[in-house]
Design an enzyme around this catalytic site. Structure first.
Site, PDB file in Angstrom:
ATOM      1  N   TYR A 115       0.866  -1.178   0.000  1.00 26.87           N
ATOM      2  CA  TYR A 115       0.000   0.000   0.000  1.00 26.87           C
ATOM      3  C   TYR A 115       0.910   1.237   0.000  1.00 26.87           C
ATOM      4  O   TYR A 115       1.896   1.286   0.739  1.00 26.87           O
ATOM      5  CB  TYR A 115      -0.889  -0.036   1.249  1.00 26.87           C
ATOM      6  CG  TYR A 115      -1.666   1.234   1.466  1.00 26.87           C
ATOM      7  CD1 TYR A 115      -2.741   1.576   0.649  1.00 26.87           C
ATOM      8  CD2 TYR A 115      -1.318   2.112   2.482  1.00 26.87           C
ATOM      9  CE1 TYR A 115      -3.447   2.748   0.845  1.00 26.87           C
ATOM     10  CE2 TYR A 115      -2.027   3.289   2.690  1.00 26.87           C
ATOM     11  CZ  TYR A 115      -3.080   3.600   1.862  1.00 26.87           C
ATOM     12  OH  TYR A 115      -3.766   4.763   2.062  1.00 26.87           O
ATOM     13  N   ASP A 188      -1.014  -7.076   7.205  1.00 24.63           N
ATOM     14  CA  ASP A 188      -2.034  -6.059   6.960  1.00 24.63           C
ATOM     15  C   ASP A 188      -3.237  -6.787   6.359  1.00 24.63           C
ATOM     16  O   ASP A 188      -3.199  -7.228   5.211  1.00 24.63           O
ATOM     17  CB  ASP A 188      -1.478  -4.994   6.006  1.00 24.63           C
ATOM     18  CG  ASP A 188      -2.474  -3.865   5.734  1.00 24.63           C
ATOM     19  OD1 ASP A 188      -3.689  -4.099   5.855  1.00 24.63           O
ATOM     20  OD2 ASP A 188      -2.021  -2.756   5.388  1.00 24.63           O
ATOM     21  N   LYS A 213     -11.655   0.925   5.936  1.00 30.58           N
ATOM     22  CA  LYS A 213     -12.109   0.173   4.763  1.00 30.58           C
ATOM     23  C   LYS A 213     -13.262  -0.770   5.135  1.00 30.58           C
ATOM     24  O   LYS A 213     -14.293  -0.298   5.550  1.00 30.58           O
ATOM     25  CB  LYS A 213     -10.914  -0.547   4.138  1.00 30.58           C
ATOM     26  CG  LYS A 213      -9.647   0.328   4.019  1.00 30.58           C
ATOM     27  CD  LYS A 213      -9.794   1.480   3.043  1.00 30.58           C
ATOM     28  CE  LYS A 213      -8.671   2.512   3.138  1.00 30.58           C
ATOM     29  NZ  LYS A 213      -7.312   1.971   3.056  1.00 30.58           N
TER      30      LYS A 213
HETATM   31  C1  LIG Z   1      -5.993   2.404   3.422  1.00 31.87           C
HETATM   32  C2  LIG Z   1      -4.961   1.400   3.756  1.00 31.87           C
HETATM   33  C3  LIG Z   1      -4.003   1.640   4.748  1.00 31.87           C
HETATM   34  C4  LIG Z   1      -3.905   2.955   5.491  1.00 31.87           C
HETATM   35  O1  LIG Z   1      -4.995   3.186   6.304  1.00 31.87           O
HETATM   36  P1  LIG Z   1      -5.530   4.670   6.668  1.00 31.87           P
HETATM   37  O2  LIG Z   1      -6.729   4.380   7.500  1.00 31.87           O
HETATM   38  O3  LIG Z   1      -5.844   5.364   5.382  1.00 31.87           O
HETATM   39  O4  LIG Z   1      -4.443   5.345   7.424  1.00 31.87           O
HETATM   40  C5  LIG Z   1      -3.100   0.635   5.034  1.00 31.87           C
HETATM   41  N1  LIG Z   1      -3.114  -0.545   4.365  1.00 31.87           N
HETATM   42  C6  LIG Z   1      -4.009  -0.794   3.398  1.00 31.87           C
HETATM   43  C7  LIG Z   1      -3.969  -2.109   2.693  1.00 31.87           C
HETATM   44  C8  LIG Z   1      -4.961   0.155   3.049  1.00 31.87           C
HETATM   45  O5  LIG Z   1      -5.838  -0.096   2.077  1.00 31.87           O
END
Ligand SMILES: *Cc1c(COP(=O)(O)O)cnc(C)c1O
Length: 392
Positions: A115, A188, A213
């Site tokens: 990311y 993640d 998300k």
């Molecule tokens: C959006 C995202 C992040 C970062 O998260 P934020 O809430 O925008 O700080 C990290 N990893 C992945 C895979 C993401 O899609």
């Protein structure tokens, strides 16, 4: 799990835990939904006499505690020692993990298609602080092993499925690789959500989320979270959560909790709609290549079958006609909204080369110019199909 009318939910199914874990009815009023404790400090009965264990809301807040308990119950069902920690954003959670476990002079292995914000955090923030990193293909166990520097590597960082190419990493295999070198495996889990994949049960040490998300799910909040199971590790992370202070407010914690209640049903529909969209795309003459781990010819399909419940709502594809054609498709959709982010109930379309991954241009992380990424929402599938057909 605290009781209070919901009984012991720790051993319940996913949806039961999502709705009840950490969220027993309010003992004072019986409110069935955890209240928004919009408060910074708590009255003490004599010095140090805390009534409910809370003294100051950076250190702890009841609405945030409910979210933290729920996150742990979703990512590590049945593991008594599991604890969740909530943060102001996904990147705040990531930064806290890095500061807790890395030191100037130590090293991390990160995905070669991480990311963008994660890459930037390692390259521009952790880097100048003295933490080096090596990008590696997380689909390739040998490449990850080769990127490890014995005695220096403290973290192996993995996303799966990856963004935007939807590559799949074998979590259990990479846990072995990391542990053999004395490093911790961080996964993640933002793209899969705990409904589809539970990395801690496959050997990962820390799971991290952008709750912005799928967990939040309604494109109305920025948040982050992590879950770990080792008590000593949790204690260090909790110390840094409080010492660094990147915590979410009560209302944001409440929005994420509210989203989580419907995570299971939303994910089922995201996956079903994505499957139907993939069927359209794979048979469409203007489409060159479709990336979705549910496709039998996807290179990560076998691993995905083993470690995921279903294949998720993210779909990427390449169109004939290069960047111009890809940008034209993005401009023509009416229900798929042109925008960054993902995981909300509404369908989104974006051009990674010009949008989310523009900063990767000219680097090994550069993405194809004819690539389009979809976050398939939970609208009526006939409308989504018709929208893509007219746009193509
Ligand atoms: C959006 C995202 C992040 C970062 O998260 P934020 O809430 O925008 O700080 C990290 N990893 C992945 C895979 C993401 O899609």
């Amino acid at each position: 799990m605290s009781d209070g009318g919901t009984g012991n939910v720790a051993s319940g199914g996913f949806e039961t835990r999502a709705i009840h874990a950490g969220q027993a009815p309010d003992p004072l009023t019986g409110a069935v939904v955890t209240p928004i404790y919009q408060v910074s400090t708590y009255a003490q009965d004599g010095v140090g006499g805390l009534r409910g264990g809370y003294e100051y809301s950076r250190s702890g807040n009841p609405t945030r505690s409910a979210l933290e308990e729920c996150l742990a119950a979703l990512e590590a069902p049945g593991i008594e020692s599991a604890r969740g920690l909530a943060f102001a954003s996904g990147l705040a959670a990531e930064d806290t993990i890095i500061r807790t476990l890395a030191r100037p002079g130590s090293h991390a292995v990160i995905p070669d298609d991480a990311y963008g914000g994660t890459y930037r955090l390692f390259a521009r923030v952790a880097g100048p602080w003295g933490v080096e990193h090596t990008p590696a293909a997380v689909t390739d166990r040998a490449a990850v092993a080769a990127a490890i520097i014995p005695g220096k590597t403290v973290l192996v960082w993995v996303e799966t499925p990856t963004n935007p190419l939807l590559n799949v990493a074998d979590i259990a295999a990479l846990a072995e690789v990391a542990h053999a070198a004395g490093a911790l495996l961080v996964v993640d889990n933002t793209f899969a959500s705990p409904y589809l994949q539970q990395p801690l049960l496959l050997g990962a040490d820390i799971v991290v989320h952008s709750t912005t998300k799928y967990l939040g799910g309604h494109s109305d909040v920025i948040g982050g979270g992590l879950v770990a199971v080792d008590p000593e590790l949790i204690e260090k992370l909790r110390y840094h959560q409080n010492a660094m202070g990147a915590v979410p407010g009560p209302f944001d914690s409440w929005l994420v909790l509210r989203g989580i209640k419907t995570l299971g049903v939303r994910m089922d529909r995201h996956c079903a709609n994505a499957r139907a969209v993939v069927e359209l795309l794979t048979s469409h003459p203007k489409v060159l290549d479709v990336m979705w781990p549910g496709l039998p010819n996807h290179p990560g399909h076998k691993v995905a079958l083993r470690q995921m419940r279903d294949f998720g709502g993210m779909v990427s594809f390449r169109v004939a006609g290069g960047e111009t054609a890809a940008l034209a498709v993005c401009a023509r959709t009416k229900i798929f909204t042109l925008g960054e982010s993902l995981g909300g109930v509404e369908s989104l379309i974006e051009h990674p080369g010009r949008m989310t991954h523009a900063s990767a241009a000219g680097t090994p992380l550069e993405v194809p110019a004819d690539l389009i990424r979809l976050s398939v929402g939970i609208e009526s599938i006939a409308d989504l199909i018709a929208d893509l057909e007219q746009a193509l």
